[in-house]
Design an enzyme around this catalytic site. Structure first.
Site, PDB file in Angstrom:
ATOM      1  N   GLU A  50     -39.763  40.142  58.650  1.00  0.00           N
ATOM      2  CA  GLU A  50     -40.286  41.081  57.892  1.00  0.00           C
ATOM      3  C   GLU A  50     -39.846  42.452  58.465  1.00  0.00           C
ATOM      4  O   GLU A  50     -40.005  43.543  57.451  1.00  0.00           O
ATOM      5  CB  GLU A  50     -41.838  40.597  57.984  1.00  0.00           C
ATOM      6  N   GLU A 105     -43.434  33.874  54.554  1.00  0.00           N
ATOM      7  CA  GLU A 105     -44.869  33.493  54.597  1.00  0.00           C
ATOM      8  C   GLU A 105     -45.096  32.461  53.907  1.00  0.00           C
ATOM      9  O   GLU A 105     -45.729  31.394  54.105  1.00  0.00           O
ATOM     10  CB  GLU A 105     -45.648  34.909  54.485  1.00  0.00           C
ATOM     11  N   ASP A 143     -42.189  35.972  60.158  1.00  0.00           N
ATOM     12  CA  ASP A 143     -43.031  37.065  60.155  1.00  0.00           C
ATOM     13  C   ASP A 143     -43.411  37.209  61.382  1.00  0.00           C
ATOM     14  O   ASP A 143     -44.073  36.419  61.936  1.00  0.00           O
ATOM     15  CB  ASP A 143     -44.575  37.026  59.081  1.00  0.00           C
ATOM     16  N   ASP A 199     -48.157  38.475  61.809  1.00  0.00           N
ATOM     17  CA  ASP A 199     -48.808  38.360  60.626  1.00  0.00           C
ATOM     18  C   ASP A 199     -50.061  38.816  60.968  1.00  0.00           C
ATOM     19  O   ASP A 199     -50.810  38.355  61.970  1.00  0.00           O
ATOM     20  CB  ASP A 199     -48.784  36.973  59.958  1.00  0.00           C
TER      21      ASP A 199
HETATM   22  P1  AFP Z   1     -51.087  42.669  57.778  1.00  0.00           P
HETATM   23  O1  AFP Z   1     -49.933  41.992  58.703  1.00  0.00           O
HETATM   24  O2  AFP Z   1     -50.365  44.152  57.372  1.00  0.00           O
HETATM   25  O3  AFP Z   1     -51.988  42.700  58.782  1.00  0.00           O
HETATM   26  O4  AFP Z   1     -51.326  41.937  56.582  1.00  0.00           O
HETATM   27  C1  AFP Z   1     -51.959  40.802  56.540  1.00  0.00           C
HETATM   28  C2  AFP Z   1     -51.668  40.015  55.286  1.00  0.00           C
HETATM   29  O5  AFP Z   1     -50.426  40.127  55.030  1.00  0.00           O
HETATM   30  C3  AFP Z   1     -52.334  38.692  55.408  1.00  0.00           C
HETATM   31  O6  AFP Z   1     -52.238  38.149  56.932  1.00  0.00           O
HETATM   32  C4  AFP Z   1     -53.591  38.684  55.057  1.00  0.00           C
HETATM   33  O7  AFP Z   1     -53.893  37.425  54.465  1.00  0.00           O
HETATM   34  C5  AFP Z   1     -53.560  39.647  53.915  1.00  0.00           C
HETATM   35  O8  AFP Z   1     -52.445  40.529  54.492  1.00  0.00           O
HETATM   36  C6  AFP Z   1     -54.766  40.454  53.651  1.00  0.00           C
HETATM   37  O9  AFP Z   1     -54.602  41.293  52.708  1.00  0.00           O
HETATM   38  P2  AFP Z   1     -55.752  42.254  52.423  1.00  0.00           P
HETATM   39  O10 AFP Z   1     -56.031  43.175  53.190  1.00  0.00           O
HETATM   40  O11 AFP Z   1     -55.586  43.029  51.020  1.00  0.00           O
HETATM   41  O12 AFP Z   1     -57.154  41.486  51.997  1.00  0.00           O
END
Ligand code: AFP
Length: 344
Positions: free
Chosen positions: A106, A292, A125, A128
């Site tokens: 990523e 993912e 990723d 994550d």
């Molecule tokens: P980050 O890696 O930017 O924190 O994003 C996490 C993610 O990709 C995943 O782990 C979550 O399920 C999702 O985003 C949450 O997304 P919302 O903030 O839109 O609910």
């Protein structure tokens, strides 16, 4: 011998029965050339995960820089966090052996070429859920291992190799850095869970087996006004409980960290939804297919569950680009089927 007498019974027992990750991999994967590569690659990733867990716990940065933005916008358009980059580097370092030809992440725009003789491709990723780091919520590393297809040691060609549908994965898994550092893994013969104890991952007695029925859903409810009719109907039926068409009460959980939500669903059953919605840039959902949705879906199917974009099994989707998004709905089979059967 001294260690034997001093060690608690549990440690002695583990040493005897050999439920270490390495032992599990030797037993569960045929040890031919490809199998040995898969085993070594998973062990390399597990070594990286131990280092990532340490970096997360202590950070290696001054405390006030935990999760601090360090500049570049990554392939997702998110500002990269220090720990995203640290995790990525640790994986790259760990994969520098002769098994892996190219690494896709990523955090990288394109292929990182590793060993010309390597027979595997790794997509990951590295961290994550990293926007949750400041809140001390569980985050994780998700990985997918694919077979190399081409003899050519060249970035464009290897990118085409990385864009295989998920059904071709040889192994996948995710590490969770939370109260425990843990791993759920598949090599295509069911799924298994491991726990990091000091320096070793040990297989847990509990096995990820998704119950067919469940009554827990995970979705970001704040996006409700942007949802499709189908997502609205499904969630409304859950909310209606015993008085609605599903005729049972549901509980809701949303960690905002895919690995944390997924771990819970592997333990307790349930459904996870990050569907497409009407916001700009969300018409294909939020999550990434190659590193993912695919690894998660391989695990889900190996644990007896189901994963879809709403119409097609995730593992049957042909990726068109490395950072492609996909609506992702996975979990207990009966709930996922209910969602799929509703009108779009
Ligand atoms: P980050 O890696 O930017 O924190 O994003 C996490 C993610 O990709 C995943 O782990 C979550 O399920 C999702 O985003 C949450 O997304 P919302 O903030 O839109 O609910």
């Amino acid at each position: 011998l001294l260690k034997f007498f001093r060690a608690p019974f549990f440690e002695i027992w583990r040493d005897i029965v050999g439920d270490r990750l390495e032992h599990y991999l030797s037993q569960s994967i045929k040890q031919d050339e490809l199998g040995v590569s898969i085993k070594n690659t998973i062990l390399s990733l597990s070594n990286a995960s131990k280092k990532i867990a340490k970096s997360l716990a202590k950070n290696g940065l001054p405390e006030n820089q935990l999760g601090t933005q360090v500049g570049d916008i990554n392939s997702d358009g998110d500002t990269q966090k220090a720990l995203d980059l640290i995790a990525d580097e640790k994986i790259v370092t760990a994969l520098k052996n002769k098994n892996v030809v190219a690494y896709f992440s990523e955090e990288q725009e394109s292929a990182l070429l590793l060993h010309p003789e390597g027979n595997l491709i790794v997509c990951a990723d590295p961290l994550d859920g990293s926007s949750n780091i400041d809140n001390n919520t569980s985050v994780g590393t998700i990985f997918s291992i694919l077979p190399r297809k081409t003899e050519v040691f060249e970035a464009e060609q290897l990118l085409r190799d990385a864009l295989q549908s998920g059904i071709n994965q040889l192994a996948s898994g995710f590490f969770v850095y939370g109260p425990q550092t843990s791993l759920i893994l598949t090599t295509g013969k069911g799924a298994a869970a491991f726990l990091l104890d000091k320096e070793e991952f040990f297989k847990m007695e509990w096995e990820p087996n998704l119950p067919t029925k469940a009554s827990q859903f995970a979705i970001n409810m704040s996006n409700m006004r942007f949802w499709s009719q189908r997502t609205r109907s499904y969630i409304q039926s859950c909310l209606d409980g015993t008085e609605g068409t599903f005729a049972k009460n549901y509980n809701m959980r949303w960690c905002g960290s895919l690995v944390a939500d997924a771990w819970r669903i592997f333990r307790e059953g349930g459904i996870f939804l990050y569907p497409e919605d009407k916001r700009d840039n969300y018409n294909e959902g939020r999550l990434r297919l190659v590193y993912e949705a695919n690894p998660l879906s391989f695990l889900v199917e190996q644990a007896g569950g189901r994963a879809t974009d709403g119409t097609t099994d995730i593992l049957n989707i042909q990726p068109g680009s490395l950072h492609q998004r996909v609506p992702l709905i996975f979990g207990s089979e009966e709930e996922v089927i209910k969602y799929e059967s509703l009108n779009k």
